[in-house]
Design a protein around this motif. Sequence first.
Motif, PDB file in Angstrom:
ATOM      1  N   SER A  35       0.819  -1.213   0.000  1.00  0.00           N
ATOM      2  CA  SER A  35       0.000   0.000   0.000  1.00  0.00           C
ATOM      3  C   SER A  35       0.853   1.263   0.000  1.00  0.00           C
ATOM      4  CB  SER A  35      -0.936   0.006   1.213  1.00  0.00           C
ATOM      5  OG  SER A  35      -0.185  -0.017   2.424  1.00  0.00           O
ATOM      6  N   GLY A  36       1.989   1.232   0.694  1.00  0.00           N
ATOM      7  CA  GLY A  36       2.832   2.418   0.735  1.00  0.00           C
ATOM      8  C   GLY A  36       3.354   2.818  -0.626  1.00  0.00           C
ATOM      9  N   SER A  37       3.673   1.840  -1.456  1.00  0.00           N
ATOM     10  CA  SER A  37       4.159   2.171  -2.789  1.00  0.00           C
ATOM     11  C   SER A  37       3.024   2.651  -3.687  1.00  0.00           C
ATOM     12  CB  SER A  37       4.895   0.979  -3.421  1.00  0.00           C
ATOM     13  OG  SER A  37       4.081  -0.165  -3.493  1.00  0.00           O
ATOM     14  N   ILE A  38       1.812   2.151  -3.473  1.00  0.00           N
ATOM     15  CA  ILE A  38       0.655   2.658  -4.215  1.00  0.00           C
ATOM     16  C   ILE A  38       0.413   4.121  -3.845  1.00  0.00           C
ATOM     17  CG2 ILE A  38      -1.821   2.425  -4.629  1.00  0.00           C
ATOM     18  CD1 ILE A  38      -1.546  -0.556  -4.021  1.00  0.00           C
ATOM     19  N   ILE A  39       0.506   4.417  -2.567  1.00  0.00           N
ATOM     20  CA  ILE A  39       0.327   5.795  -2.101  1.00  0.00           C
ATOM     21  C   ILE A  39       1.372   6.709  -2.741  1.00  0.00           C
ATOM     22  CG2 ILE A  39       0.554   7.287  -0.068  1.00  0.00           C
ATOM     23  CD1 ILE A  39      -0.725   4.916   1.529  1.00  0.00           C
ATOM     24  N   GLU A  40       2.608   6.233  -2.842  1.00  0.00           N
ATOM     25  CA  GLU A  40       3.659   7.043  -3.454  1.00  0.00           C
ATOM     26  C   GLU A  40       3.364   7.311  -4.924  1.00  0.00           C
ATOM     27  OE1 GLU A  40       8.533   7.117  -4.016  1.00  0.00           O
ATOM     28  OE2 GLU A  40       7.568   5.489  -2.902  1.00  0.00           O
ATOM     29  N   VAL A  41       2.919   6.284  -5.640  1.00  0.00           N
ATOM     30  CA  VAL A  41       2.580   6.465  -7.052  1.00  0.00           C
ATOM     31  C   VAL A  41       1.441   7.458  -7.211  1.00  0.00           C
ATOM     32  CG1 VAL A  41       1.568   5.332  -9.071  1.00  0.00           C
ATOM     33  CG2 VAL A  41       3.450   4.246  -7.848  1.00  0.00           C
ATOM     34  N   PHE A  42       0.410   7.321  -6.392  1.00  0.00           N
ATOM     35  CA  PHE A  42      -0.754   8.182  -6.543  1.00  0.00           C
ATOM     36  C   PHE A  42      -0.481   9.607  -6.098  1.00  0.00           C
ATOM     37  CE2 PHE A  42      -2.800   4.586  -7.958  1.00  0.00           C
ATOM     38  CZ  PHE A  42      -4.072   4.908  -8.399  1.00  0.00           C
ATOM     39  N   GLY A  43       0.473   9.803  -5.203  1.00  0.00           N
ATOM     40  CA  GLY A  43       0.877  11.146  -4.855  1.00  0.00           C
ATOM     41  C   GLY A  43       1.420  11.899  -6.057  1.00  0.00           C
ATOM     42  N   ARG A  44       2.005  11.181  -6.993  1.00  0.00           N
ATOM     43  CA  ARG A  44       2.544  11.808  -8.196  1.00  0.00           C
ATOM     44  C   ARG A  44       1.426  12.304  -9.114  1.00  0.00           C
ATOM     45  NH1 ARG A  44       8.060   9.189  -8.513  1.00  0.00           N
ATOM     46  NH2 ARG A  44       8.302   9.937 -10.662  1.00  0.00           N
ATOM     47  N   THR A  45       0.230  11.740  -8.990  1.00  0.00           N
ATOM     48  CA  THR A  45      -0.890  12.164  -9.823  1.00  0.00           C
ATOM     49  C   THR A  45      -1.757  13.215  -9.140  1.00  0.00           C
ATOM     50  OG1 THR A  45      -2.485  10.519  -9.014  1.00  0.00           O
ATOM     51  CG2 THR A  45      -0.997   9.828 -10.788  1.00  0.00           C
ATOM     52  N   GLY A  46      -1.430  13.542  -7.889  1.00  0.00           N
ATOM     53  CA  GLY A  46      -2.224  14.525  -7.167  1.00  0.00           C
ATOM     54  C   GLY A  46      -3.237  13.937  -6.220  1.00  0.00           C
ATOM     55  N   VAL A  47      -3.208  12.627  -6.009  1.00  0.00           N
ATOM     56  CA  VAL A  47      -4.129  11.982  -5.078  1.00  0.00           C
ATOM     57  C   VAL A  47      -3.439  11.832  -3.736  1.00  0.00           C
ATOM     58  CG1 VAL A  47      -5.587   9.972  -4.644  1.00  0.00           C
ATOM     59  CG2 VAL A  47      -5.176  10.721  -6.985  1.00  0.00           C
ATOM     60  N   GLY A  48      -4.041  12.364  -2.692  1.00  0.00           N
ATOM     61  CA  GLY A  48      -3.452  12.296  -1.366  1.00  0.00           C
ATOM     62  C   GLY A  48      -3.555  10.925  -0.729  1.00  0.00           C
ATOM     63  N   ARG A  61       5.273   8.198 -25.991  1.00  0.00           N
ATOM     64  CA  ARG A  61       6.275   9.105 -25.423  1.00  0.00           C
ATOM     65  C   ARG A  61       6.573   8.798 -23.961  1.00  0.00           C
ATOM     66  NH1 ARG A  61       6.044  14.965 -25.660  1.00  0.00           N
ATOM     67  NH2 ARG A  61       8.258  14.564 -25.378  1.00  0.00           N
ATOM     68  N   VAL A  62       5.608   8.214 -23.235  1.00  0.00           N
ATOM     69  CA  VAL A  62       5.809   8.012 -21.794  1.00  0.00           C
ATOM     70  C   VAL A  62       5.824   6.552 -21.378  1.00  0.00           C
ATOM     71  CG1 VAL A  62       4.788  10.253 -21.212  1.00  0.00           C
ATOM     72  CG2 VAL A  62       3.315   8.239 -21.347  1.00  0.00           C
ATOM     73  N   ASP A  63       5.520   5.639 -22.279  1.00  0.00           N
ATOM     74  CA  ASP A  63       5.319   4.246 -21.881  1.00  0.00           C
ATOM     75  C   ASP A  63       6.556   3.639 -21.236  1.00  0.00           C
ATOM     76  OD1 ASP A  63       3.649   1.773 -21.896  1.00  0.00           O
ATOM     77  OD2 ASP A  63       5.268   1.059 -23.191  1.00  0.00           O
ATOM     78  N   ALA A  64       7.694   3.682 -21.906  1.00  0.00           N
ATOM     79  CA  ALA A  64       8.886   3.031 -21.378  1.00  0.00           C
ATOM     80  C   ALA A  64       9.315   3.644 -20.048  1.00  0.00           C
ATOM     81  CB  ALA A  64      10.022   3.115 -22.397  1.00  0.00           C
ATOM     82  N   ALA A  65       9.338   4.978 -19.984  1.00  0.00           N
ATOM     83  CA  ALA A  65       9.763   5.647 -18.750  1.00  0.00           C
ATOM     84  C   ALA A  65       8.790   5.382 -17.609  1.00  0.00           C
ATOM     85  CB  ALA A  65       9.909   7.147 -18.989  1.00  0.00           C
ATOM     86  N   SER A  66       7.493   5.351 -17.914  1.00  0.00           N
ATOM     87  CA  SER A  66       6.503   5.119 -16.853  1.00  0.00           C
ATOM     88  C   SER A  66       6.635   3.710 -16.290  1.00  0.00           C
ATOM     89  CB  SER A  66       5.090   5.352 -17.380  1.00  0.00           C
ATOM     90  OG  SER A  66       4.720   4.380 -18.336  1.00  0.00           O
ATOM     91  N   ARG A  67       6.908   2.752 -17.146  1.00  0.00           N
ATOM     92  CA  ARG A  67       7.063   1.370 -16.678  1.00  0.00           C
ATOM     93  C   ARG A  67       8.344   1.214 -15.856  1.00  0.00           C
ATOM     94  NH1 ARG A  67       3.107  -1.623 -18.462  1.00  0.00           N
ATOM     95  NH2 ARG A  67       1.927  -0.876 -20.285  1.00  0.00           N
ATOM     96  N   ALA A  68       9.384   1.902 -16.258  1.00  0.00           N
ATOM     97  CA  ALA A  68      10.616   1.869 -15.477  1.00  0.00           C
ATOM     98  C   ALA A  68      10.403   2.486 -14.097  1.00  0.00           C
ATOM     99  CB  ALA A  68      11.728   2.597 -16.226  1.00  0.00           C
ATOM    100  N   LEU A  69       9.676   3.602 -14.049  1.00  0.00           N
ATOM    101  CA  LEU A  69       9.370   4.235 -12.771  1.00  0.00           C
ATOM    102  C   LEU A  69       8.521   3.329 -11.893  1.00  0.00           C
ATOM    103  CD1 LEU A  69       8.629   7.920 -13.844  1.00  0.00           C
ATOM    104  CD2 LEU A  69      10.330   7.202 -12.141  1.00  0.00           C
ATOM    105  N   ALA A  70       7.504   2.694 -12.486  1.00  0.00           N
ATOM    106  CA  ALA A  70       6.639   1.805 -11.719  1.00  0.00           C
ATOM    107  C   ALA A  70       7.437   0.634 -11.155  1.00  0.00           C
ATOM    108  CB  ALA A  70       5.506   1.296 -12.605  1.00  0.00           C
ATOM    109  N   GLU A  71       8.325   0.083 -11.963  1.00  0.00           N
ATOM    110  CA  GLU A  71       9.148  -1.038 -11.484  1.00  0.00           C
ATOM    111  C   GLU A  71      10.034  -0.611 -10.322  1.00  0.00           C
ATOM    112  OE1 GLU A  71      12.269  -4.398 -13.244  1.00  0.00           O
ATOM    113  OE2 GLU A  71      11.325  -2.927 -14.584  1.00  0.00           O
ATOM    114  N   GLU A  72      10.522   0.615 -10.386  1.00  0.00           N
ATOM    115  CA  GLU A  72      11.371   1.139  -9.316  1.00  0.00           C
ATOM    116  C   GLU A  72      10.578   1.420  -8.039  1.00  0.00           C
ATOM    117  OE1 GLU A  72      13.733   5.334  -8.446  1.00  0.00           O
ATOM    118  OE2 GLU A  72      13.467   4.673 -10.523  1.00  0.00           O
ATOM    119  N   LEU A  73       9.367   1.912  -8.184  1.00  0.00           N
ATOM    120  CA  LEU A  73       8.601   2.372  -7.019  1.00  0.00           C
ATOM    121  C   LEU A  73       7.769   1.284  -6.354  1.00  0.00           C
ATOM    122  CD1 LEU A  73       7.287   5.764  -8.461  1.00  0.00           C
ATOM    123  CD2 LEU A  73       9.036   5.472  -6.701  1.00  0.00           C
TER     124      LEU A  73
END
Length: 312
Positions: free
Chosen positions: A68-81, A292-304
């Motif tokens: 859950s903590g990593s989900i919270i971190e991802v969603f914080g990037r989209t503006g969801v608290g 334009r964002v697919d590869a970078a977004s997947r790399a970020l998700a794998e990291e987070l």
Amino acid sequence: MAGGRSRAAGQDTAREASVAERDEGAVGEVAGGGPRTDPGSEVTLRPQSLMLTFLGNFVLGGDVCVYSGSIIEVFGRTGVGEHATRSTLTRMVGRGLLQRRREGRRMYFGLTDRAAAILRDGEHRIWKQGAVNDDWDGTWTLLAFSLPESSQRQRHDLRSQLTWAGFGPLIGGLWIAPGHADVTAITADRELGSHVRVFRSTADPATDIPRMVHETWDLATPAAGYAAFLDRWSAFADGRDATGVDELAVKLRLLTEWLQIVRADPHLPIQHLPADWPAAAAEDVFRRADARVDAASRALAEELLETAPLRG
């Protein structure tokens, strides 16, 4: 998905999409900060809609559950608290869309079979069906139903499922959809199945199909959705508006917005739509923006994302 979709999945997909539209906590600002400036950030999106996109792109098919903590971190990037993210996860557990598992002090969330079916429907609509119906074979699916006035709930459920499947009300209790529409969930329903009759047919040459299309379906809503999408995303797809973007946040916003638009589109044959129908242009922008964002977004998700094997 084709005709193999189960009765429960067909009903739940329509209902959950409706719930996502009503879900509380619209996303418009970064938690604790000002308005986001990422592409698409000016659009109001709901936490559950974003959550379904997140699960469909980064969890579906992986047989894992996510901390859950990593989900919270991802969603914080989209503006969801954090509070909105935790509330969304809890509601989705209550709806049978997520299962949770505790590992020590950590809570993990994984997909249920019901959620997987819903997410595969969205995946099909985006990547396989597409926004343009340019291979229609001239066949129509006709569904007639007759329900007593006392069956208001069943009548509402049936109309919701028909609209979800791309049907429009032709006349009275007769609904129509292009092609071989999937009605498996409806005909298999013990409450509804005995009240419906389904036919496949072609139109007589004397039928004015363009007129029928305009009288049967709401074309203004999907057309406006595509046009607005083009306004918001064309510059980004063309390589502009790209300075310092968060690729993961953009990916989630882009796919969430696009899925909402294509789900509002009954996917009518292109030859019977206005010549300036904007679906093809919008889909081109969508695919280029996603690339334009697919590869970078997947790399970020794998990291987070911290995951564990899914059990139970």
